[in-house]
Design an enzyme around this catalytic site. Sequence first.
Site, PDB file in Angstrom:
ATOM      1  CG  LEU A   1      61.195  32.701  35.552  1.00  0.00           C
ATOM      2  CD1 LEU A   1      61.590  32.791  37.027  1.00  0.00           C
ATOM      3  CD2 LEU A   1      60.654  34.041  35.094  1.00  0.00           C
ATOM      4  CG  ASP A   2      62.035  26.396  37.201  1.00  0.00           C
ATOM      5  OD1 ASP A   2      63.069  26.168  36.551  1.00  0.00           O
ATOM      6  OD2 ASP A   2      61.959  26.263  38.430  1.00  0.00           O
ATOM      7  CG  LEU A   3      56.740  25.072  31.582  1.00  0.00           C
ATOM      8  CD1 LEU A   3      56.885  25.700  30.204  1.00  0.00           C
ATOM      9  CD2 LEU A   3      56.509  23.572  31.449  1.00  0.00           C
TER      10      LEU A   3
ATOM     11  CB  SER B   1      58.688  30.400  37.716  1.00  0.00           C
ATOM     12  OG  SER B   1      58.962  29.356  38.621  1.00  0.00           O
TER      13      SER B   1
ATOM     14  NE  ARG C   1      60.756  22.551  40.203  1.00  0.00           N
ATOM     15  CZ  ARG C   1      59.730  23.129  39.577  1.00  0.00           C
ATOM     16  NH1 ARG C   1      59.920  23.736  38.440  1.00  0.00           N
ATOM     17  NH2 ARG C   1      58.526  23.099  40.094  1.00  0.00           N
TER      18      ARG C   1
END
Length: 182
Positions: free
Chosen positions: A44-46, A48, A143
């Site tokens: 889970l991206d930074l 998000s 992403r």
Amino acid sequence: MPRLILFNKPYGVLPQFTDRGTDGARPTLSDFIDLPGVYPAGRLDLDSEGLLLLTDDGRLQSRIADPRFKLPKTYLVQVEGEPDAASLDALRRGVQLKDGPTRPAEVERIADPALWPRDPPIRVRKSIPDCWISLTIREGRNRQVRRMTAAVGHPTLRLVRWRVGDWTVDGLKPGEWMPVTA
């Protein structure tokens, strides 16, 4: 019995236990979770927010994260503009990205969800409206949701992973976690 942890990852938190960056000053999972032997199942991206699953079981971790198992992941996505039926249909069919076409997604426009405030807040431009969609995918490219919404002309402003399979972040405040039965 494998341990499974549901964590509501706040915006700006690295989805790992250490910061391998140059200064090591960014918040990480270790700022919130003090359990030895658990690791994230997926990414889970930074930038998000929302549900991140952690487990101490490698098989379970693989089953959750591996796209071969097609575990549905539902995101609440605030997008720039107001997608029309053609844009939503394109997402439903799958869109062409630089690394190939996506699988079809489930998507619908939704009312503004009652979410926690984001820190920092998204940029708001009075001249450009925004709206929320619910988007469910069964793959997990880098992403991907952001690239999908951009591909149909509606860049993502805020991205919250709400559900993975049967697990949801509902009821967890940002930074909170709870153990569940795997």
